[in-house]
Design a protein around this motif. Sequence first.
Motif, mmCIF file in Angstrom:
data_model
loop_
_atom_site.group_PDB
_atom_site.id
_atom_site.type_symbol
_atom_site.label_atom_id
_atom_site.label_comp_id
_atom_site.label_asym_id
_atom_site.label_seq_id
_atom_site.Cartn_x
_atom_site.Cartn_y
_atom_site.Cartn_z
ATOM 1 N N THR A 107 0.829 -1.204 0.000
ATOM 2 C CA THR A 107 0.000 0.000 0.000
ATOM 3 C C THR A 107 0.862 1.251 0.000
ATOM 4 N N ARG A 108 1.920 1.241 0.800
ATOM 5 C CA ARG A 108 2.769 2.426 0.871
ATOM 6 C C ARG A 108 3.453 2.682 -0.475
ATOM 7 N N ALA A 109 3.954 1.641 -1.125
ATOM 8 C CA ALA A 109 4.619 1.816 -2.420
ATOM 9 C C ALA A 109 3.650 2.358 -3.465
ATOM 10 N N ALA A 110 2.443 1.803 -3.507
ATOM 11 C CA ALA A 110 1.450 2.268 -4.478
ATOM 12 C C ALA A 110 1.004 3.694 -4.153
ATOM 13 N N PHE A 111 0.799 3.974 -2.876
ATOM 14 C CA PHE A 111 0.399 5.318 -2.437
ATOM 15 C C PHE A 111 1.432 6.361 -2.857
ATOM 16 N N GLU A 112 2.706 6.086 -2.605
ATOM 17 C CA GLU A 112 3.759 7.050 -2.949
ATOM 18 C C GLU A 112 3.820 7.259 -4.455
ATOM 19 N N ALA A 113 3.619 6.193 -5.224
ATOM 20 C CA ALA A 113 3.635 6.321 -6.681
ATOM 21 C C ALA A 113 2.490 7.196 -7.168
ATOM 22 N N VAL A 114 1.305 6.990 -6.613
ATOM 23 C CA VAL A 114 0.146 7.806 -7.007
ATOM 24 C C VAL A 114 0.371 9.263 -6.625
ATOM 25 N N ARG A 115 0.882 9.497 -5.450
ATOM 26 C CA ARG A 115 1.076 10.869 -4.985
ATOM 27 C C ARG A 115 2.117 11.608 -5.838
ATOM 28 N N VAL A 116 3.159 10.889 -6.267
ATOM 29 C CA VAL A 116 4.204 11.522 -7.074
ATOM 30 C C VAL A 116 3.752 11.733 -8.512
ATOM 31 N N LEU A 117 3.110 10.721 -9.092
ATOM 32 C CA LEU A 117 2.773 10.769 -10.515
ATOM 33 C C LEU A 117 1.474 11.499 -10.806
ATOM 34 N N LEU A 118 0.520 11.406 -9.893
ATOM 35 C CA LEU A 118 -0.822 11.949 -10.150
ATOM 36 C C LEU A 118 -1.222 12.942 -9.058
ATOM 37 N N PRO A 119 -0.391 13.945 -8.776
ATOM 38 C CA PRO A 119 -0.638 14.809 -7.608
ATOM 39 C C PRO A 119 -1.954 15.569 -7.653
ATOM 40 N N GLY A 120 -2.416 15.926 -8.846
ATOM 41 C CA GLY A 120 -3.648 16.693 -8.945
ATOM 42 C C GLY A 120 -4.900 15.864 -9.137
ATOM 43 N N PHE A 121 -4.750 14.537 -9.203
ATOM 44 C CA PHE A 121 -5.911 13.663 -9.408
ATOM 45 C C PHE A 121 -6.739 13.567 -8.123
ATOM 46 N N ARG A 122 -8.045 13.486 -8.298
ATOM 47 C CA ARG A 122 -8.913 13.137 -7.176
ATOM 48 C C ARG A 122 -8.863 11.622 -6.978
ATOM 49 N N VAL A 123 -8.866 11.196 -5.724
ATOM 50 C CA VAL A 123 -8.773 9.774 -5.412
ATOM 51 C C VAL A 123 -10.146 9.245 -5.019
ATOM 52 N N LEU A 124 -10.670 8.355 -5.833
ATOM 53 C CA LEU A 124 -11.934 7.692 -5.524
ATOM 54 C C LEU A 124 -11.601 6.367 -4.843
ATOM 55 N N ALA A 125 -11.810 6.309 -3.537
ATOM 56 C CA ALA A 125 -11.497 5.119 -2.743
ATOM 57 C C ALA A 125 -12.792 4.566 -2.159
ATOM 58 N N PRO A 126 -13.487 3.685 -2.868
ATOM 59 C CA PRO A 126 -14.770 3.169 -2.384
ATOM 60 C C PRO A 126 -14.600 2.380 -1.094
#
Length: 574
Positions: A107-126
């Motif tokens: 989770t931490r690895a995926a989270f850091e990747a999303v935060r770095v690559l997609l900083p302006g994206f809204r996160v839909l976490a159902p």
Amino acid sequence: MTGDNHISGGEQRDVIQAQSIGSVTFGGERAGAPQQRYLQDPDRWPVARDWDALAAGAHRARPGEDGSKLPPYVARDVDAELRERIQEAAEDGGLVLVVGDSTAGKTRAAFEAVRVLLPGFRVLAPPAGAKLRPAPEALERCGDLRCVVWLDDLEQYLGPEGLEPEVLAEFVRLRVPVVATMRLKPYETFSAGEEGTDVGGVAQSWAELGARVLRMAEVVDLDRLWSEGELSRAKECDDSRIADAVVHHGTYGIAEYMAAGPVLRREWRRARRACGGHARGAALVTAAVDLSRAGLRGPYSRGLLVEVHERCLADAGGAVLRPEGIEEAFVWASRVRLGVTSPLVPAAEEGWWAAFDYLVDGAEAAVPDWVREVALAHAGDDAARGVIATSAYHGGALQVAEAAVRPLAEKGGKAATFNLALLLTESGRAEEAEPLYRQAHNKGHPDATNNLANLLAKSGRAEEAEALYRQAHNKGHLNATNNLAVLLNESGRAEEAEALYRQAHNKGHLNATNNLAVLLYKSGRVEEAESLYRQAHERGGPNATLNLAILLDSTGRVEEAEALRRQAADNPPD
């Protein structure tokens, strides 16, 4: 749940084709299931750059000296691959799935990747168990708002009305990236039986749907044990928690150590022993762990844990263990260790508890059938029954699986009917299974067609079996292609059998590769047979190792043959 015709020692034999168990027809809304409120206000979805790792699902570590909840991120070896896959998904859509053991750092690895690559994206976490079918339409209404769908613990979203293949296809159409994590054991369970299934038909069952989704994913594997490079980077970090983990982690992964998993597991094991001081608390944890392993999704009510733990305690030794009182037991089981987590994790609703997932993954003893029966009795709907049936099947508890599946089959669903027929077949009740296979076959279930043909072939009705194999083969069912080739070869039509084996081999069917090699070996084409045996052996194909050893022995390469025989003996086919 897989199986197909294969060769042992160079001889062909029939094996009933098995398939994934799961529920088919699903009733209305689950009691207490999350509604679609999560889709109603996109403005409340977090922006990736401001998102919190704990909210994303990362495991806690002990508080830092500065009061921080998580240590700095140490780059993992898979980061480059993971980030490349997520970048591609952000451009074209698609599912990126990080797979690894509990507390490996997925989770931490995926989270850091999303935060770095997609900083302006809204996160839909159902929320776990949410219906995802309406999500693509809701995202389409968001216009130019870029979003990423986040599914931590993907197994909680697989199945009907969850992340179905068609829902994922819609996300791809909208160029919406889906980033998910999944523990290794659930991933292996869903992936089981993937070869040769669902190729020409529409999968209906819970497990089949999950297998289809996984085949659509870009999978990135993350090891729990850190490499030398990762450890070197960790040593350069000045955070005391990481420094402590580097020094003391031993045989555990760094993230695993910081999440306190090994500590909790050792304490749980010690508490279960005589005079360990917390036998009842350990039994409460065992109850939650085994209910989870049985397929009943947590959290669980205090009443259910109390009910189940009494039997767990009795099975462990009962009064001989001198168990503490129930209140003291709950206090022990819920006490936070090392400032990180507890064996029983409290849910948002007071009085409800779940097991720490590290303990679930690390449990080794078989789940007792009586726990599976309790889980089934508390299943809230058909979807839950399907999950419990799948777990029971893989655990060898066929009677529990049958009890879970039969009511679903009686509702007329083709996959549940097929699953019940499969269970009856494996229980030695082929006569009962045959009419059920016919029902599912008549409704267009290709695996039922293949299995019905297997039953007919075994009972000497070769002509009808061949016709059915051909129907499934024409729909792209690879096991049927292989099985048809076996039937033709046994009836003296080796040339036609070879062509079919090659078709299935070229599409990656391991048993067809092995069977083709046997046919070639028997016809004197030893060099090509050896090449095929080696391909199947290297990919773990059943019986190929032993068959390769037989070939090498016959050509005088005795030493290599003996080494392969030892490998085959150490890893017999399932």
